[in-house]
Structures are given as C-alpha cells and as structure tokens.
Design an enzyme around this catalytic site. Sequence first.
Site, PDB file in Angstrom:
ATOM      1  N   THR A  12       0.813  -1.220   0.000  1.00  0.00           N
ATOM      2  CA  THR A  12       0.000   0.000   0.000  1.00  0.00           C
ATOM      3  C   THR A  12       0.844   1.267   0.000  1.00  0.00           C
ATOM      4  O   THR A  12       0.487   2.262  -0.625  1.00  0.00           O
ATOM      5  CB  THR A  12      -0.912   0.006   1.247  1.00  0.00           C
ATOM      6  OG1 THR A  12      -1.760  -1.126   1.165  1.00  0.00           O
ATOM      7  CG2 THR A  12      -1.763   1.254   1.322  1.00  0.00           C
ATOM      8  N   ASP A  56       1.654  -6.576  -4.710  1.00  0.00           N
ATOM      9  CA  ASP A  56       0.838  -6.596  -3.500  1.00  0.00           C
ATOM     10  C   ASP A  56       1.343  -7.811  -2.717  1.00  0.00           C
ATOM     11  O   ASP A  56       1.627  -8.855  -3.309  1.00  0.00           O
ATOM     12  CB  ASP A  56      -0.635  -6.790  -3.890  1.00  0.00           C
ATOM     13  CG  ASP A  56      -1.575  -6.722  -2.695  1.00  0.00           C
ATOM     14  OD1 ASP A  56      -2.395  -5.796  -2.647  1.00  0.00           O
ATOM     15  OD2 ASP A  56      -1.490  -7.609  -1.820  1.00  0.00           O
ATOM     16  N   SER A  57       1.435  -7.707  -1.409  1.00  0.00           N
ATOM     17  CA  SER A  57       2.111  -8.783  -0.671  1.00  0.00           C
ATOM     18  C   SER A  57       1.338 -10.097  -0.662  1.00  0.00           C
ATOM     19  O   SER A  57       1.858 -11.124  -0.244  1.00  0.00           O
ATOM     20  CB  SER A  57       2.442  -8.342   0.753  1.00  0.00           C
ATOM     21  OG  SER A  57       1.288  -8.320   1.547  1.00  0.00           O
ATOM     22  N   SER A  58       0.087 -10.096  -1.135  1.00  0.00           N
ATOM     23  CA  SER A  58      -0.635 -11.369  -1.254  1.00  0.00           C
ATOM     24  C   SER A  58       0.027 -12.253  -2.307  1.00  0.00           C
ATOM     25  O   SER A  58      -0.206 -13.456  -2.345  1.00  0.00           O
ATOM     26  CB  SER A  58      -2.094 -11.120  -1.636  1.00  0.00           C
ATOM     27  OG  SER A  58      -2.712 -10.387  -0.615  1.00  0.00           O
ATOM     28  N   ASP A  89      -0.075  -7.134   4.497  1.00  0.00           N
ATOM     29  CA  ASP A  89      -0.891  -8.354   4.610  1.00  0.00           C
ATOM     30  C   ASP A  89      -0.069  -9.604   4.934  1.00  0.00           C
ATOM     31  O   ASP A  89      -0.470 -10.408   5.772  1.00  0.00           O
ATOM     32  CB  ASP A  89      -1.675  -8.590   3.305  1.00  0.00           C
ATOM     33  CG  ASP A  89      -2.801  -7.587   3.120  1.00  0.00           C
ATOM     34  OD1 ASP A  89      -3.119  -6.863   4.084  1.00  0.00           O
ATOM     35  OD2 ASP A  89      -3.367  -7.519   2.011  1.00  0.00           O
ATOM     36  N   GLN A 274      -4.700 -21.955  18.485  1.00  0.00           N
ATOM     37  CA  GLN A 274      -5.503 -20.944  17.780  1.00  0.00           C
ATOM     38  C   GLN A 274      -5.518 -19.627  18.557  1.00  0.00           C
ATOM     39  O   GLN A 274      -5.876 -18.585  18.024  1.00  0.00           O
ATOM     40  CB  GLN A 274      -6.931 -21.457  17.578  1.00  0.00           C
ATOM     41  CG  GLN A 274      -6.983 -22.617  16.610  1.00  0.00           C
ATOM     42  CD  GLN A 274      -8.377 -23.210  16.434  1.00  0.00           C
ATOM     43  OE1 GLN A 274      -9.370 -22.597  16.780  1.00  0.00           O
ATOM     44  NE2 GLN A 274      -8.427 -24.413  15.894  1.00  0.00           N
ATOM     45  N   CYS A 275      -5.158 -19.696  19.845  1.00  0.00           N
ATOM     46  CA  CYS A 275      -5.086 -18.472  20.648  1.00  0.00           C
ATOM     47  C   CYS A 275      -3.824 -17.699  20.245  1.00  0.00           C
ATOM     48  O   CYS A 275      -2.776 -18.277  20.025  1.00  0.00           O
ATOM     49  CB  CYS A 275      -4.981 -18.791  22.138  1.00  0.00           C
ATOM     50  SG  CYS A 275      -6.447 -19.554  22.782  1.00  0.00           S
TER      51      CYS A 275
END
Length: 340
Positions: A12, A56-58, A89, A274-275
């Site tokens: 960005t 774009d970092s994707s 991202d 997942q935490c």
Amino acid sequence: MHNIFIIYTGGTIGMVKDEQTGSFVPFDFELIARNLPDLSRLNYKLTVHSFTPIIDSSNMNPTVWIEMANIVKQNYEHYDGFVILHGSDTMAFSASVLSFMLEGLQKPVILSGSQLPIGEIRTDARENLMTALEIASAQVNGTSLIQEVCILFDNKLFRGNRSFKYNSAKFEAFRSPNYPVLVEAGIHLKYNNEALLDNRYKQFILHTKLDDRVAVLKLFPGMNANTIRTILNSDVRSIVMETFGSGNTTTDEWFLDLLKEAIDKGKNILNISQCKVGSVELGRYETSQGLKSIGVLNGYDMTFEAAVTKLMYLQGEFEDQKDVAYWIEKDIRGELTVND
Ligand code: ASP
C-alpha cells in the site's frame, strides 16, 4: 553518514488508485521519493533496489523471499542496515522466513509499509519509513543496536518472527503478544535492550533452500473425519495443526488414530494454538496428553507465520524428518519460548 539499503517490494505504501477500477495498484519507488522530499535532507546515503514487478504482498512467495535474502547477503558488508518496504498483509510471513534464512544477522533488517498510500493526506507511510530508517542506522561504537529481522509499524518495532497482522483498519496493524516490543518511538526512541538479540559472536550465514511441502489443519468442534484424513494424507512433509487453548483437541479415538497413522508414515505434526496469546502446554489437560504420547510436536508460543515458514526452512535444510522434528521444537532465532 549512514549507508542504508532500501528494498522496495510493493504494498500500500507505494500504491495509487486505478481511475477505472477504483482499486489500489502498486506503483514504483519514484512515487515514494516524490512524496517524501525529506528523504534527500536526511543524513543517510540511501540506495534503493526496486523489485520487478512491484507486488501486493498477497503475491509473496518463496522465490521472492530467496531473492530478498540474496540481496541482503550481496550488500551486507557495504551497508549499516536494510529497510524492506512491503505490503502489510503478509509482512509477518516474510519477516519470519527471513529471520530463519539470515542466520547470525548482525545488522538490522526492518520491514515496514503503511495502511494508507504515501500520497494520501493522513498517511502513516512517512512516519513508518522515517522511523524505520532511523532505527536501521542506530549504532553504538560501530555495532548495530538491532541485529535481527523486525517489523516497524505505528511507532513500534517488533521481532519479525513474533508478529502477526491483527488489524486491517487501524494504523496499529501489528502485534507481538508473546514477546515484548523491541523499540518504542515517542519523542525518544526507547530501546528495550534486554529483549534484543545479540548476534555479535555469531557467524552470518545465508540459507536459501525452502521446501514448501507444508499443510495446515485448523481444527473446529465437529470437524469431518474425511476432511481431516484428506489433509493428513496430502503430499506434504509437515502439518501445522492449530488446536484449542493450550494445545487441546478432541480425545476421540478415531482422531488420535488418524494423527498416529500420519506420524507413522513419517509426517511431522506440529501443535500450535488458535489463541494468539499464551503457549501450547502438552499434557496440561487430558485433552493434550494423548497427542504427546503419539509424537505430536510442540510449537509452544510460536505464531502461525513463524511455524509455517520455520518448517519450510527446516525442510529445505534437512532431508531427514527427524532433524526437522528436533529443530522445530528448539528456539533458533528467538521465535519461541520453551516452557517445560
Ligand atoms: N494489500 C496490501 C499488501 O499487503 C496491504 C498493505 O500493504 O498494507 O500489499
């Protein structure tokens, strides 16, 4: 005068709006330089290497990571520090993998970017880039204060392999809940000296082999057995298993049997939580006791980003699954805290 090498990959920070579609699209470094006339007033000698294409970092991937690591290595002796401009991202993945590829780093490699493009009035790009440059050049008696791969965002410097993108709307885009902030930028730059890596007596070694045969099994209550079997049987060497709380899963026998079958076939299964805060503690509850006994590996408090990229790195380094299994549970770049 400090010598800083800037690697511009995209994101960005250097994007502009496409008039026709209304979407942000990557633009070249000229745009950043034009919007930051202060760059030429700084007491730094800046060298800029722009990637082609700017992305774009994707669209980040191991090929680009290897290119980035090679550029750092090629210019290592001639510069005081490196600033990598990168989309936010997937910045935490790139920072993590670079931390593994650049062993024994004695100079700062700081990834930064912004939430608003440099041309926007309220942009965070200016502050992020200026602060990243200042920290990248900080030395005491010729030794860099920062000797690791970091992320600089919203006035905070984080250890790269401890960070994750947690907010897509605020300037405060990153957090590092399991490791303290390395530097806080206010009126002064406040260095958290005790938290910094000290690589002065290590050798700088570049590693460029990455093996992407990694899959992810994110558990949820009621997950279908066939789905789990398909993931475990996929053509990979390791599986990152995202579990509940402090590393817990169902105690159903069919589930443990599926895991055991995969481990017996030579797959590594790495347990991370997942935490976002806290650590896996195998055996703390009955619901993780069984995992320990069948040979599930402990990811402790590693981020998802560090877990995936560390496996790619270790698999690139070692053919033997046992070596990968041994090192994944060890702290090699400050990415985990062993708690047992
Ligand atoms: N989509 C952008 C990217 O990661 C977002 C950003 O730069 O903040 O490239």
